[in-house]
Enzyme design. Structure first.
Site, PDB file in Angstrom:
ATOM      1  N   HIS A 154       7.650  -6.889  -1.982  1.00 33.30           N
ATOM      2  CA  HIS A 154       6.379  -6.250  -1.643  1.00 33.30           C
ATOM      3  C   HIS A 154       5.421  -7.248  -1.000  1.00 33.30           C
ATOM      4  O   HIS A 154       4.852  -8.107  -1.677  1.00 33.30           O
ATOM      5  CB  HIS A 154       5.734  -5.657  -2.896  1.00 33.30           C
ATOM      6  CG  HIS A 154       4.607  -4.715  -2.602  1.00 33.30           C
ATOM      7  ND1 HIS A 154       4.802  -3.366  -2.465  1.00 33.30           N
ATOM      8  CD2 HIS A 154       3.289  -4.925  -2.406  1.00 33.30           C
ATOM      9  CE1 HIS A 154       3.639  -2.780  -2.210  1.00 33.30           C
ATOM     10  NE2 HIS A 154       2.704  -3.720  -2.164  1.00 33.30           N
ATOM     11  N   ASP A 212       2.054  -7.131   1.775  1.00 35.18           N
ATOM     12  CA  ASP A 212       1.090  -6.183   2.353  1.00 35.18           C
ATOM     13  C   ASP A 212       0.533  -6.623   3.698  1.00 35.18           C
ATOM     14  O   ASP A 212      -0.623  -6.325   4.017  1.00 35.18           O
ATOM     15  CB  ASP A 212      -0.059  -5.976   1.372  1.00 35.18           C
ATOM     16  CG  ASP A 212       0.248  -4.936   0.310  1.00 35.18           C
ATOM     17  OD1 ASP A 212       0.609  -3.811   0.682  1.00 35.18           O
ATOM     18  OD2 ASP A 212       0.133  -5.247  -0.883  1.00 35.18           O
ATOM     19  N   GLU A 223       4.002   2.863  -0.095  1.00 34.82           N
ATOM     20  CA  GLU A 223       3.451   2.563  -1.420  1.00 34.82           C
ATOM     21  C   GLU A 223       2.597   3.704  -1.965  1.00 34.82           C
ATOM     22  O   GLU A 223       1.397   3.562  -2.174  1.00 34.82           O
ATOM     23  CB  GLU A 223       2.632   1.269  -1.369  1.00 34.82           C
ATOM     24  CG  GLU A 223       2.305   0.741  -2.758  1.00 34.82           C
ATOM     25  CD  GLU A 223       1.435  -0.507  -2.731  1.00 34.82           C
ATOM     26  OE1 GLU A 223       1.056  -0.965  -3.826  1.00 34.82           O
ATOM     27  OE2 GLU A 223       1.124  -1.008  -1.635  1.00 34.82           O
ATOM     28  N   HIS A 228       0.374   5.617  -6.380  1.00 36.14           N
ATOM     29  CA  HIS A 228      -0.435   4.393  -6.349  1.00 36.14           C
ATOM     30  C   HIS A 228      -1.380   4.493  -7.539  1.00 36.14           C
ATOM     31  O   HIS A 228      -0.937   4.795  -8.652  1.00 36.14           O
ATOM     32  CB  HIS A 228      -1.146   4.213  -5.008  1.00 36.14           C
ATOM     33  CG  HIS A 228      -1.638   2.814  -4.799  1.00 36.14           C
ATOM     34  ND1 HIS A 228      -2.961   2.472  -4.871  1.00 36.14           N
ATOM     35  CD2 HIS A 228      -0.964   1.662  -4.571  1.00 36.14           C
ATOM     36  CE1 HIS A 228      -3.086   1.157  -4.687  1.00 36.14           C
ATOM     37  NE2 HIS A 228      -1.888   0.642  -4.495  1.00 36.14           N
ATOM     38  N   HIS A 264       3.163   1.127 -10.353  1.00 37.52           N
ATOM     39  CA  HIS A 264       1.963   1.983 -10.349  1.00 37.52           C
ATOM     40  C   HIS A 264       2.136   3.283 -11.145  1.00 37.52           C
ATOM     41  O   HIS A 264       1.154   3.998 -11.355  1.00 37.52           O
ATOM     42  CB  HIS A 264       1.508   2.344  -8.928  1.00 37.52           C
ATOM     43  CG  HIS A 264       0.896   1.220  -8.157  1.00 37.52           C
ATOM     44  ND1 HIS A 264      -0.365   0.749  -8.424  1.00 37.52           N
ATOM     45  CD2 HIS A 264       1.368   0.472  -7.130  1.00 37.52           C
ATOM     46  CE1 HIS A 264      -0.646  -0.241  -7.579  1.00 37.52           C
ATOM     47  NE2 HIS A 264       0.390  -0.435  -6.795  1.00 37.52           N
ATOM     48  N   HIS A 309       6.696  -4.385  -7.421  1.00 32.65           N
ATOM     49  CA  HIS A 309       5.714  -5.444  -7.700  1.00 32.65           C
ATOM     50  C   HIS A 309       5.026  -5.173  -9.037  1.00 32.65           C
ATOM     51  O   HIS A 309       3.897  -4.713  -9.085  1.00 32.65           O
ATOM     52  CB  HIS A 309       4.713  -5.588  -6.557  1.00 32.65           C
ATOM     53  CG  HIS A 309       3.935  -4.350  -6.201  1.00 32.65           C
ATOM     54  ND1 HIS A 309       4.520  -3.138  -5.946  1.00 32.65           N
ATOM     55  CD2 HIS A 309       2.593  -4.141  -6.048  1.00 32.65           C
ATOM     56  CE1 HIS A 309       3.595  -2.248  -5.660  1.00 32.65           C
ATOM     57  NE2 HIS A 309       2.408  -2.827  -5.720  1.00 32.65           N
ATOM     58  N   ASP A 319       3.254  -9.303  -3.830  1.00 33.77           N
ATOM     59  CA  ASP A 319       2.018  -8.593  -3.463  1.00 33.77           C
ATOM     60  C   ASP A 319       1.137  -9.444  -2.551  1.00 33.77           C
ATOM     61  O   ASP A 319      -0.055  -9.165  -2.405  1.00 33.77           O
ATOM     62  CB  ASP A 319       1.228  -8.169  -4.713  1.00 33.77           C
ATOM     63  CG  ASP A 319       0.486  -6.842  -4.517  1.00 33.77           C
ATOM     64  OD1 ASP A 319       0.537  -6.280  -3.412  1.00 33.77           O
ATOM     65  OD2 ASP A 319      -0.162  -6.379  -5.473  1.00 33.77           O
TER      66      ASP A 319
END
Length: 522
Positions: A170, A172, A282, A309, A354, A375, A448
């Protein structure tokens, strides 16, 4: 801990990164390679190293001691030539009939023979002294050639990552490009320092072989969206833009990145010296309540979807961010169950980061394919909702009542430790706890990076992965176990998901056409 029997310790995938050479994987179960001893890795020789060392010693001994059984065997006969002194080349040997009378014969000059064997004996003895008396220095300098890992954890980490590079679950980067460059890929120069944690020089320094580009878009405004998630919030449009940004950046740097759709693609890219680039979505809120959207994302290259999420959606419940999130579906909705079935058919990994605990347990029961946490860290180490609790971790494994999975540890300080205490050792604590509950076959890395503002001390950006590997090496992890952590475990899970999809499609499993029951336009 799970009440079932723990799986036996096995070697995990150890795969080599070498241009022009296919990656070879040493699998866990059924391996012909013996398990490594339980002593610390810095004091161990691998089986290959022992074999190489023994072969060298045997060759040296054979060069010192002539292969003779008796004095009579050394006597030349009409059909044999006497041993030639190694100080001389075999030219000018005549026609062979008078070779026994030439002064180049070692038998003809015992003094020269003694000098030669004496020198070889000294060289052999010196080599043994270096290998046994100066093991630390020899191991660090020549160890990799003999199957040894360097004693220095930092050097060992580099060697391990050269052979088993990081596959991060993961990163971003796409949302950074959206927020700071308005999706203008021409304004982005990944070969120069970027504002946060990721750019090409640091990816190379950190020994990154692949990562999932997270095509994240935040949850919609709940007032606009409404309690039934029917208000238009442009989440699908924005997700398509994130996918577009990712693929354009991958194409912009063809010498660095290569789009990967399968586990074989990942291995092929790494073999070719490229960074394999996979896509993940995500959040189920980015699907627009539609299974058709999932199929189109898959066609565009998406290979995992995070079910939620920080907000609930039409498919599943989220854990939120702070404690106390009130459930909506108490796990998966009916449409969420169908979503997972369609993900299994397509070969899209089910990502449980999440999600609420109830959602995670429900998804594990429903999914035919392995699942991932792209993550997430361990709640027993640091108690926040985003981390995975032990009663969920205990569902992961190879026993009959367990499922295969990989939990990729998050580096976000808020999920790692109390304020000011997040560092490399704290992240390693999460890795070890997950491994202790599930085994080392089920843990990975999901940093992340670029999606977090703060970072742990010692893990400031993508160039710092070797620091985590060095810390775990100090704690006794073998190169095989570390090869699983850095990427082998994720590749195993991805390949199994592909296999399940192939089987379902080969069996004629049709696509799912369930429609969200709150829709009024169909």
């Amino acid at each position: 801990m799970s009440g079932g029997s723990k799986e036996p310790p096995v070697k995990q995938s150890w795969w080599r990164r070498k241009v022009g050479q296919k990656l070879a994987s040493v699998t866990g179960t059924g391996s012909n390679h013996p398990a490594e001893p339980s002593s610390t890795p810095s004091s161990r020789l691998s089986e290959a190293g022992k074999a190489a060392r023994n072969a060298l010693a045997l060759a040296a001994v054979q060069s010192i001691i002539p292969a003779t059984s008796s004095d009579n065997d050394n006597m030349p006969t009409a059909n044999t030539r006497p041993e030639i002194c190694p100080l001389f080349s075999p030219h000018d040997q005549g026609n062979g009939h008078d070779v026994g009378q030439q002064n180049s014969s070692c038998d003809a000059d015992p003094k020269k023979r003694g000098v030669v064997w004496g020198l070889l004996t000294l060289l052999f003895a010196a080599a043994l002294v270096l290998m046994l008396g100066f093991e630390d220095k020899v191991a660090d300098t020549f160890g990799p050639w003999l199957g040894l890992l360097p004693r220095d954890p930092a050097l060992a980490a580099i060697y391990i990552l050269d052979n088993a590079p990081v596959i991060d679950g993961h990163i971003d980067l796409p949302i950074l490009v959206r927020s700071q460059y308005r999706n203008n890929v021409t304004a982005v120069d990944l070969e120069q320092p970027m504002p946060r944690h990721v750019d090409i020089p640091r990816l190379r320094k950190g020994k990154v072989g692949a990562f999932f580009w997270s095509t994240y878009i935040r949850c919609g405004d709940p007032i606009i969206e409404g309690k039934d998630f029917l208000g238009a919030t442009w989440r699908v449009r924005d997700t398509l833009e994130q996918i577009d940004v990712s693929k354009l950046l991958i194409a912009k740097y063809p010498d660095t990145f290569r789009l990967a759709l399968t586990a074989d693609d990942v291995e092929s890219a790494i073999t070719g010296g490229k960074i394999a680039s996979l896509l993940g979505v995500e959040g189920g809120h980015q699907l627009g309540n539609s299974l058709a959207t999932l199929r189109q994302y898959h066609d565009l290259g998406v290979r995992y979807v995070t079910l939620t999420h920080t907000c609930h959606n039409a498919f599943a419940d989220s854990c939120g961010f702070e404690p106390g999130m009130i459930p909506l579906h108490n796990g998966l909705s009916k449409l969420g169950v169908t979503l997972i079935q369609e993900m299994n058919r397509l070969g899209v990994l089910v990502d449980l980061s999440h999600t609420s605990d109830a959602t995670a347990k429900h998804a594990i029961r429903v999914s035919k394919a392995p699942v991932i946490w792209s993550h997430s860290s361990a709640r027993a180490v640091h108690n926040v909702p985003r981390n995975v609790p032990d009663d969920v971790l205990e569902l992961i494994g190879k026993d009959r009542d367990q499922t295969d999975a990989v939990v990729m540890v998050n580096f976000a300080p808020f999920f790692v430790a109390e304020p000011g205490k997040a560092d490399v050792k704290a992240v390693a604590d999460h890795v070890e706890h997950i491994a202790n509950v599930t085994s080392k076959l089920h843990v990975g890395i999901g940093s992340d990076f670029d999606g977090i503002k703060d970072v742990p001390a010692g893990l400031e950006d993508v160039s710092k992965y070797p620091a985590l590997i060095a810390e775990l090496y100090r704690r006794g992890w073998t190169k095989y176990e570390l090869g699983g952590l850095t990427g082998g475990n994720l590749l195993r899970v991805l390949r199994k998901a592909e296999q399940i999809a192939h089987e379902l499609q080969a069996a004629g499993t049709p696509p799912k056409f369930d429609v969200y029951d709150k829709r009024v336009d169909l």
